[in-house]
Design a protein around this motif. Structure first.
Motif, PDB file in Angstrom:
ATOM      1  N   VAL A 201       0.853  -1.185   0.000  1.00 44.80           N
ATOM      2  CA  VAL A 201       0.000   0.000   0.000  1.00 44.80           C
ATOM      3  C   VAL A 201       0.890   1.236   0.000  1.00 44.80           C
ATOM      4  CG1 VAL A 201      -0.147   0.091   2.525  1.00 44.80           C
ATOM      5  CG2 VAL A 201      -1.983   1.073   1.126  1.00 44.80           C
ATOM      6  N   LEU A 202       0.436   2.296  -0.645  1.00 47.97           N
ATOM      7  CA  LEU A 202       1.241   3.510  -0.781  1.00 47.97           C
ATOM      8  C   LEU A 202       0.863   4.535   0.295  1.00 47.97           C
ATOM      9  CD1 LEU A 202       1.304   4.072  -4.653  1.00 47.97           C
ATOM     10  CD2 LEU A 202       2.919   2.822  -3.207  1.00 47.97           C
ATOM     11  N   PRO A 203       1.831   5.330   0.749  1.00 44.28           N
ATOM     12  CA  PRO A 203       1.541   6.390   1.720  1.00 44.28           C
ATOM     13  C   PRO A 203       1.024   7.642   1.034  1.00 44.28           C
ATOM     14  CG  PRO A 203       3.880   6.370   1.246  1.00 44.28           C
ATOM     15  CD  PRO A 203       3.268   5.241   0.432  1.00 44.28           C
TER      16      PRO A 203
ATOM     17  N   PRO B  16      -5.319   7.468   4.497  1.00 47.63           N
ATOM     18  CA  PRO B  16      -5.308   6.979   3.108  1.00 47.63           C
ATOM     19  C   PRO B  16      -4.972   5.497   2.971  1.00 47.63           C
ATOM     20  CG  PRO B  16      -4.264   9.131   3.236  1.00 47.63           C
ATOM     21  CD  PRO B  16      -4.491   8.695   4.639  1.00 47.63           C
ATOM     22  N   PRO B  17      -3.922   4.972   3.638  1.00 49.50           N
ATOM     23  CA  PRO B  17      -3.678   3.523   3.513  1.00 49.50           C
ATOM     24  C   PRO B  17      -4.838   2.675   4.021  1.00 49.50           C
ATOM     25  CG  PRO B  17      -1.732   4.619   4.402  1.00 49.50           C
ATOM     26  CD  PRO B  17      -2.843   5.625   4.393  1.00 49.50           C
ATOM     27  N   VAL B  18      -5.457   3.089   5.136  1.00 50.37           N
ATOM     28  CA  VAL B  18      -6.577   2.308   5.681  1.00 50.37           C
ATOM     29  C   VAL B  18      -7.752   2.319   4.711  1.00 50.37           C
ATOM     30  CG1 VAL B  18      -8.323   2.263   7.491  1.00 50.37           C
ATOM     31  CG2 VAL B  18      -5.916   2.536   8.087  1.00 50.37           C
ATOM     32  N   MET B  19      -8.069   3.475   4.147  1.00 41.55           N
ATOM     33  CA  MET B  19      -9.175   3.538   3.199  1.00 41.55           C
ATOM     34  C   MET B  19      -8.887   2.721   1.944  1.00 41.55           C
ATOM     35  SD  MET B  19     -10.479   7.506   3.418  1.00 41.55           S
ATOM     36  CE  MET B  19     -11.811   7.106   2.288  1.00 41.55           C
ATOM     37  N   ASN B  20      -7.630   2.711   1.479  1.00 41.73           N
ATOM     38  CA  ASN B  20      -7.285   1.912   0.307  1.00 41.73           C
ATOM     39  C   ASN B  20      -7.426   0.418   0.587  1.00 41.73           C
ATOM     40  OD1 ASN B  20      -6.692   4.101  -1.354  1.00 41.73           O
ATOM     41  ND2 ASN B  20      -4.560   4.193  -0.669  1.00 41.73           N
ATOM     42  N   ILE B  21      -7.116   0.013   1.796  1.00 43.79           N
ATOM     43  CA  ILE B  21      -7.220  -1.407   2.142  1.00 43.79           C
ATOM     44  C   ILE B  21      -8.676  -1.822   2.336  1.00 43.79           C
ATOM     45  CG2 ILE B  21      -6.718  -3.077   3.961  1.00 43.79           C
ATOM     46  CD1 ILE B  21      -4.006  -1.787   4.274  1.00 43.79           C
ATOM     47  N   PHE B  22      -9.458  -0.974   2.986  1.00 38.49           N
ATOM     48  CA  PHE B  22     -10.853  -1.317   3.264  1.00 38.49           C
ATOM     49  C   PHE B  22     -11.744  -1.149   2.037  1.00 38.49           C
ATOM     50  CE2 PHE B  22      -9.587  -1.401   7.581  1.00 38.49           C
ATOM     51  CZ  PHE B  22     -10.601  -1.970   8.319  1.00 38.49           C
ATOM     52  N   SER B  23     -11.482  -0.124   1.249  1.00 39.10           N
ATOM     53  CA  SER B  23     -12.403   0.211   0.164  1.00 39.10           C
ATOM     54  C   SER B  23     -11.896  -0.207  -1.210  1.00 39.10           C
ATOM     55  CB  SER B  23     -12.677   1.719   0.156  1.00 39.10           C
ATOM     56  OG  SER B  23     -13.144   2.160   1.411  1.00 39.10           O
TER      57      SER B  23
ATOM     58  N   GLU C 287      -5.857  -6.230  -3.542  1.00 41.83           N
ATOM     59  CA  GLU C 287      -4.538  -6.404  -4.144  1.00 41.83           C
ATOM     60  C   GLU C 287      -3.446  -5.654  -3.390  1.00 41.83           C
ATOM     61  OE1 GLU C 287      -4.920  -2.819  -7.436  1.00 41.83           O
ATOM     62  OE2 GLU C 287      -5.052  -4.911  -8.092  1.00 41.83           O
ATOM     63  N   LEU C 288      -3.773  -5.114  -2.209  1.00 40.66           N
ATOM     64  CA  LEU C 288      -2.816  -4.334  -1.428  1.00 40.66           C
ATOM     65  C   LEU C 288      -2.553  -5.024  -0.090  1.00 40.66           C
ATOM     66  CD1 LEU C 288      -4.186  -0.727  -2.047  1.00 40.66           C
ATOM     67  CD2 LEU C 288      -2.331  -1.895  -3.262  1.00 40.66           C
ATOM     68  N   THR C 289      -1.368  -4.771   0.482  1.00 43.35           N
ATOM     69  CA  THR C 289      -0.988  -5.367   1.757  1.00 43.35           C
ATOM     70  C   THR C 289      -0.264  -4.341   2.615  1.00 43.35           C
ATOM     71  OG1 THR C 289       0.306  -7.100   2.832  1.00 43.35           O
ATOM     72  CG2 THR C 289       1.129  -6.270   0.735  1.00 43.35           C
ATOM     73  N   LEU C 290      -0.445  -4.463   3.939  1.00 45.38           N
ATOM     74  CA  LEU C 290       0.208  -3.586   4.906  1.00 45.38           C
ATOM     75  C   LEU C 290       1.555  -4.123   5.367  1.00 45.38           C
ATOM     76  CD1 LEU C 290      -2.555  -2.340   7.394  1.00 45.38           C
ATOM     77  CD2 LEU C 290      -0.927  -0.907   6.153  1.00 45.38           C
ATOM     78  N   VAL C 291       1.887  -5.369   5.065  1.00 45.98           N
ATOM     79  CA  VAL C 291       3.069  -6.020   5.637  1.00 45.98           C
ATOM     80  C   VAL C 291       4.355  -5.248   5.355  1.00 45.98           C
ATOM     81  CG1 VAL C 291       4.473  -8.117   5.622  1.00 45.98           C
ATOM     82  CG2 VAL C 291       1.984  -8.282   5.659  1.00 45.98           C
ATOM     83  N   PRO C 292       4.653  -4.842   4.112  1.00 48.53           N
ATOM     84  CA  PRO C 292       5.902  -4.093   3.885  1.00 48.53           C
ATOM     85  C   PRO C 292       5.975  -2.793   4.676  1.00 48.53           C
ATOM     86  CG  PRO C 292       4.997  -4.884   1.808  1.00 48.53           C
ATOM     87  CD  PRO C 292       3.948  -5.103   2.839  1.00 48.53           C
ATOM     88  N   MET C 293       4.853  -2.094   4.822  1.00 46.25           N
ATOM     89  CA  MET C 293       4.857  -0.840   5.578  1.00 46.25           C
ATOM     90  C   MET C 293       5.131  -1.093   7.051  1.00 46.25           C
ATOM     91  SD  MET C 293       1.944   2.165   5.621  1.00 46.25           S
ATOM     92  CE  MET C 293       2.319   2.667   3.923  1.00 46.25           C
ATOM     93  N   ILE C 294       4.563  -2.160   7.611  1.00 46.90           N
ATOM     94  CA  ILE C 294       4.803  -2.494   9.023  1.00 46.90           C
ATOM     95  C   ILE C 294       6.272  -2.798   9.257  1.00 46.90           C
ATOM     96  CG2 ILE C 294       4.318  -4.188  10.824  1.00 46.90           C
ATOM     97  CD1 ILE C 294       1.494  -4.427   9.688  1.00 46.90           C
ATOM     98  N   LEU C 295       6.870  -3.634   8.385  1.00 49.12           N
ATOM     99  CA  LEU C 295       8.272  -3.976   8.544  1.00 49.12           C
ATOM    100  C   LEU C 295       9.173  -2.769   8.311  1.00 49.12           C
ATOM    101  CD1 LEU C 295      10.482  -6.046   9.040  1.00 49.12           C
ATOM    102  CD2 LEU C 295      10.378  -6.666   6.611  1.00 49.12           C
ATOM    103  N   ALA C 296       8.836  -1.936   7.330  1.00 47.39           N
ATOM    104  CA  ALA C 296       9.660  -0.764   7.038  1.00 47.39           C
ATOM    105  C   ALA C 296       9.741   0.161   8.247  1.00 47.39           C
ATOM    106  CB  ALA C 296       9.091  -0.014   5.829  1.00 47.39           C
TER     107      ALA C 296
END
Length: 545
Positions: A97-99, A187-194, A198-207
């Motif tokens: 997911v993008l910031p 924005p990331p939460v809305m992109n994931i929910f809505s 095809e998006l994931t939070l995992v890379p952002m959490i690790l970063a």
């Protein structure tokens, strides 16, 4: 191994606020399925108690240059696959997911507020957790604060799971000081929910976890990554256990079942015990690969020897090629390059061209198969102990995972000084260089009960050039003559010929007389009762009366 003892007293989440637990209970019935679908098992972090002392000591072993923890004889770092396994977040086949940065006015408008009456609650891109809980955390919150909303109850109810997700992520995963929440999580939460699946939070959490480790090791006094996940990750690696112990756990999330997996581990308790444990920790005393880990790990890009992770507030390099043992793969000297130039903070301006390019490259990452042999080569130990970062980085253009030029140099120049041979790592599960040197000392020929083989160089009559010519290339030796049986006959009789080293004994070959036995058979003696007069039959043997 260098220990950074200048780490300040760090602020971090020790336990979540009680109101966050209340909020989850209040929306669990109506929106629990939707929240779990997009946030996996992150809600289970609510029940985890942080060990602040352990986390602070762990940060002292973090090396921002290599993006790994540096222990006595090995490196280790959290990986995408491990974070995915803990959180149960969707990951495989999805793009990060993008910031995005938004203003306070836009944040409040999207949530359905009348902006200006409540704008004072947003300051420096932060909003208080209590402000969101009072207006979305209870079933009657809409009626209590209806004058602040510009939307109806239907839209308010629809926004409740997304606002809870923002609060959960802002408190436990991407925390700020004093329970302040980063409004740019919207924005990331809305992109994931809505958005599409095809998006994931995992890379952002690790970063953000890796960025927080590097920032605190450089003097920052607030851990703005998920220290709770970091703690679970480290403790489970430090507890070696049979794989069956993990498979016997019930089907709850791996965060919830963490305590049950660790129930037989009697680890350190106080600061002194933890420090001694971490200082003395060696590679043979850790659980390299989680038994439940599966899939094909991402290890590098086509052009770089590492992966650039898209974080919430910056881009963070990540080098899984240095920790292949965490995937059950034998670790050799990795290809590597200096990653500091690829670190970057957004500073309220996301480089959209760069992050979109990184997102497009995500599905073309180079992967490696998961294995079951978390060993390493002697060359890796030599590389790690001579100071990997003191050596020159790998030249550009290598397609694989191993720097064979450096590995060959270590084999020739360094390993002989360490009394380590190349085949030794296949015999044992390696722990440290000291373990290998000890193994060599135990196999000292001078102390062995087996007879020592004589050195032919000590024989004054031994002619190396002549004998080697006979052994290796007999047709070029002046002492060799082709006279004798045919090639086919020699192949048939080869079982009885003497070997080069004289292991077998058998008939010897004479070029004139052919094959002859080395000892003559004794003549047959018929005994004192034999009378030749009675030997009248046609047989060759004697006849007795």
């Amino acid at each position: 191994m260098e220990i950074n003892q200048n780490v300040p007293n760090i602020q971090m989440i020790v336990s979540p606020p009680h109101d966050l637990q209340t909020w989850w209970r209040n929306i669990r019935v109506a929106h629990g399925v939707e929240v779990k679908q997009h946030l996996g098992s992150l809600m289970s972090l609510i029940g985890i108690q942080a060990n602040k002392t352990f986390t602070k000591l762990l940060i002292e072993f973090w090396d921002p240059a290599s993006v790994t923890f540096n222990f006595l004889d090995f490196e280790m770092t959290p990986t995408l696959e491990e974070i995915c396994g803990f959180t149960d977040l969707p990951f495989e086949g999805r793009m990060p997911v993008l910031p995005s940065f938004i203003s306070g006015e836009k944040f409040l408008h999207i949530l359905g507020f009348n902006v200006y009456p409540v704008l004072r609650n947003v300051e420096n891109d932060r909003v208080k957790f209590d402000f969101l809980f009072q207006r979305f955390g209870r079933r009657e919150s809409f009626e209590r604060h209806q004058g602040e909303f510009a939307c109806d109850r239907g839209r308010w109810e629809k926004m409740r799971p997304q606002v809870f997700a923002i609060a959960l992520l802002g408190i436990l995963v991407f925390p700020k000081r004093a329970y302040r929440i980063n409004i740019n999580l919207l924005p990331p939460v809305m992109n994931i929910f809505s958005g599409p699946d095809e998006l994931t939070l995992v890379p952002m959490i690790l970063a953000e976890m890796l960025r927080a480790l590097s920032a605190c090791s450089r003097g920052h006094n607030c851990f703005e990554g998920c220290n709770l996940l970091l703690q679970l990750w480290a403790v489970e690696h430090f507890y070696t256990r049979p794989p069956i112990m993990d498979y016997c756990i019930d089907a709850r999330s791996r965060i919830q079942s963490h305590t049950e997996r660790m129930r037989y581990w009697h680890g350190p308790t106080g600061a002194e015990e933890w420090y001694t444990f971490l200082v003395q920790l060696t590679g043979d005393a850790v659980q390299w690969k989680y038994p439940w880990l599966s899939g094909r790990p991402l290890v590098r890009t086509a052009n770089l020897y590492f992966i650039e992770l898209i974080g919430l507030e910056g881009i963070q390099p990540y080098a899984p090629l240095r920790v292949l043992r965490q995937f059950g793969v034998t670790q050799d000297v990795p290809v590597w390059s200096r990653m500091a130039l690829h670190e970057g903070n957004y500073d309220r301006l996301v480089p959209m061209a760069r992050v979109r390019n990184l997102q497009r490259e995500w599905l073309n990452m180079i992967t490696i198969g998961m294995g079951n042999e978390s060993w390493c080569t002697p060359e890796y130990y030599a590389w790690y102990n001579v100071g990997a970062l003191a050596l020159l980085p790998t030249e550009d253009g290598f397609d694989g995972f191993t720097d064979y030029d450096v590995a060959d140099w270590l084999t020739v120049e360094v390993l002989p000084l360490m009394n380590v041979n190349n085949d030794m790592y296949r015999k044992v599960v390696l722990g440290s260089v000291n373990h290998l040197i000890q193994l060599v000392e135990e196999e000292d020929p001078a102390e062995s009960d087996e007879p020592m083989e004589e050195d032919p160089e000590e024989d004054p009559e031994w002619d190396a050039e002549r004998d080697l010519a006979i052994e290796i290339e007999p047709e070029k030796s002046p002492e060799y003559t082709p006279a004798g049986p045919s090639k086919e006959d020699m192949e048939v009789q080869s079982e009885h010929r003497p070997t080069v080293h004289g292991i077998e004994e058998g008939p010897e070959y004479d070029p004139e007389a052919g094959w002859t036995d080395t000892e003559e058979e004794p003549e047959y003696d018929p005994g004192p009762d034999y009378d030749p007069a009675y030997d009248r039959d046609d047989n060759d043997g004697p006849t007795w009366p």
